[in-house]
Motif scaffolding. Structure first.
Motif, mmCIF file in Angstrom:
data_model
loop_
_atom_site.group_PDB
_atom_site.id
_atom_site.type_symbol
_atom_site.label_atom_id
_atom_site.label_comp_id
_atom_site.label_asym_id
_atom_site.label_seq_id
_atom_site.Cartn_x
_atom_site.Cartn_y
_atom_site.Cartn_z
ATOM 1 N N MET A 72 0.749 -0.280 -0.091
ATOM 2 C CA MET A 72 -0.079 0.153 -0.212
ATOM 3 C C MET A 72 0.931 1.800 -0.210
ATOM 4 N N ALA A 73 0.324 2.504 -0.506
ATOM 5 C CA ALA A 73 0.984 3.763 -0.555
ATOM 6 C C ALA A 73 -0.018 4.894 -0.562
ATOM 7 N N THR A 74 0.145 5.511 0.797
ATOM 8 C CA THR A 74 -0.620 6.747 0.440
ATOM 9 C C THR A 74 -0.081 7.714 0.586
ATOM 10 N N LEU A 75 -1.021 8.913 0.442
ATOM 11 C CA LEU A 75 -0.162 10.606 0.114
ATOM 12 C C LEU A 75 -1.239 11.259 0.391
ATOM 13 N N THR A 76 -1.100 12.308 1.956
ATOM 14 C CA THR A 76 -2.015 13.399 2.316
ATOM 15 C C THR A 76 -1.921 14.932 1.615
ATOM 16 N N ASP A 77 -2.500 15.013 1.872
ATOM 17 C CA ASP A 77 -3.277 16.915 1.350
ATOM 18 C C ASP A 77 -1.786 17.761 2.109
ATOM 19 N N LYS A 78 -0.959 17.179 2.767
ATOM 20 C CA LYS A 78 -0.119 17.676 4.058
ATOM 21 C C LYS A 78 1.496 16.991 2.997
ATOM 22 N N ASP A 79 1.608 16.488 2.305
ATOM 23 C CA ASP A 79 2.370 16.196 1.656
ATOM 24 C C ASP A 79 3.558 14.584 2.336
ATOM 25 N N ARG A 80 2.389 14.506 3.494
ATOM 26 C CA ARG A 80 3.073 13.083 4.261
ATOM 27 C C ARG A 80 2.858 11.681 3.288
ATOM 28 N N ALA A 81 4.076 11.043 2.617
ATOM 29 C CA ALA A 81 4.101 9.470 2.461
ATOM 30 C C ALA A 81 3.861 8.646 3.419
ATOM 31 N N TRP A 82 3.544 7.702 3.247
ATOM 32 C CA TRP A 82 3.008 6.200 3.215
ATOM 33 C C TRP A 82 3.593 5.391 2.408
ATOM 34 N N PHE A 83 4.349 3.812 2.711
ATOM 35 C CA PHE A 83 4.248 2.776 1.714
ATOM 36 C C PHE A 83 4.471 1.866 2.884
ATOM 37 N N GLY A 84 4.427 0.884 2.429
ATOM 38 C CA GLY A 84 4.125 -0.212 3.535
ATOM 39 C C GLY A 84 3.634 -1.946 2.718
ATOM 40 N N ALA A 85 3.526 -2.770 3.820
ATOM 41 C CA ALA A 85 3.812 -4.052 2.716
ATOM 42 C C ALA A 85 3.313 -5.079 4.323
ATOM 43 N N GLY A 86 2.490 -6.165 4.462
ATOM 44 C CA GLY A 86 2.024 -6.872 5.237
ATOM 45 C C GLY A 86 0.998 -7.939 4.792
ATOM 46 N N ALA A 87 0.030 -7.794 5.697
ATOM 47 C CA ALA A 87 -0.821 -8.771 5.370
ATOM 48 C C ALA A 87 -2.363 -8.329 5.606
ATOM 49 N N ARG A 88 -3.270 -8.539 5.364
ATOM 50 C CA ARG A 88 -5.194 -8.355 5.179
ATOM 51 C C ARG A 88 -5.188 -9.678 4.983
ATOM 52 N N TRP A 89 -6.105 -9.912 6.039
ATOM 53 C CA TRP A 89 -7.925 -11.152 6.535
ATOM 54 C C TRP A 89 -8.648 -10.447 6.445
ATOM 55 N N ASP A 90 -9.597 -11.083 5.946
ATOM 56 C CA ASP A 90 -11.201 -10.599 6.077
ATOM 57 C C ASP A 90 -11.964 -12.475 6.395
ATOM 58 N N LYS A 91 -13.273 -11.718 6.772
ATOM 59 C CA LYS A 91 -14.360 -12.981 6.995
ATOM 60 C C LYS A 91 -15.591 -12.309 6.956
ATOM 61 N N ALA A 92 -16.039 -13.028 5.835
ATOM 62 C CA ALA A 92 -17.686 -13.159 5.777
ATOM 63 C C ALA A 92 -18.392 -13.318 7.367
ATOM 64 N N ILE A 93 -19.280 -11.963 6.775
ATOM 65 C CA ILE A 93 -20.098 -12.160 7.911
ATOM 66 C C ILE A 93 -21.875 -12.849 8.367
#
Length: 169
Positions: A72-93
């Motif tokens: 994932m990569a994100t960017l704010t309107d204040k020029d803060r960027a974040w770049f990361g890698a990891g895992a997601r988990w999902d489950k039907a409700i």
């Protein structure tokens, strides 16, 4: 916000893995839907909305037990960027409704926003969403990023996001 979201991610996903995956191999590789992720967020610091953020992500076409690797990569309107890698988990409700959690260590550039205590920031989220018949999803998520108290300064930063993802064939 402290590490509560990260704890929820690990407790829920490891419990799911123990119940559903371990009888046949806890972290066995299996096919998953590769997907692009687009999110729009409000950025919260010290309980106040201080800006906006956009994000773009990719969930790989494999999972290991209940964990699907993602970047994932994100960017704010204040020029803060974040770049990361990891895992997601999902489950039907129920029906098309699902719960989702993520955990991703990453690099935070700081930008002109508040000092949150260093470049290494751990980002965890929890959300609920709706899965469409074509595999696309729409979710509302809340996330927290912090340095996990690796530094004396650790105020954290939160986002409230609307996340849309679609399957890549």
């Amino acid at each position: 916000m402290d590490g509560t979201l990260a704890a929820i991610f690990f407790i829920a996903s490891l419990t799911d893995m123990t119940v559903n995956d371990c009888p046949t191999g806890c972290l066995t590789a299996q096919d998953a839907d590769a997907r692009f992720i687009l999110q729009a967020s409000a950025v919260e610091f010290d309980r106040e909305i201080i800006g906006e953020e956009i994000g773009l992500g990719y969930a790989l076409g494999r999972s290991y037990g209940p964990f699907q690797p993602m970047v994932m990569a994100t960017l704010t309107d204040k020029d803060r960027a974040w770049f990361g890698a990891g895992a997601r988990w999902d489950k039907a409700i129920a029906g098309p409704l699902f719960a989702e959690a993520t955990f991703m260590p990453g690099y935070d550039t700081g930008g002109s926003g508040p000092d949150i205590g260093g470049k290494l920031q751990f980002r965890s989220s929890l959300g609920v969403g709706y899965a469409f018949d074509n595999g696309a999803t729409l979710a509302l998520t809340y996330d927290h990023r912090s340095n996990a108290e690796r530094r004396a300064l650790n105020p954290g930063l939160e986002t409230i996001s609307l996340k849309f993802s679609w399957v890549i064939d």
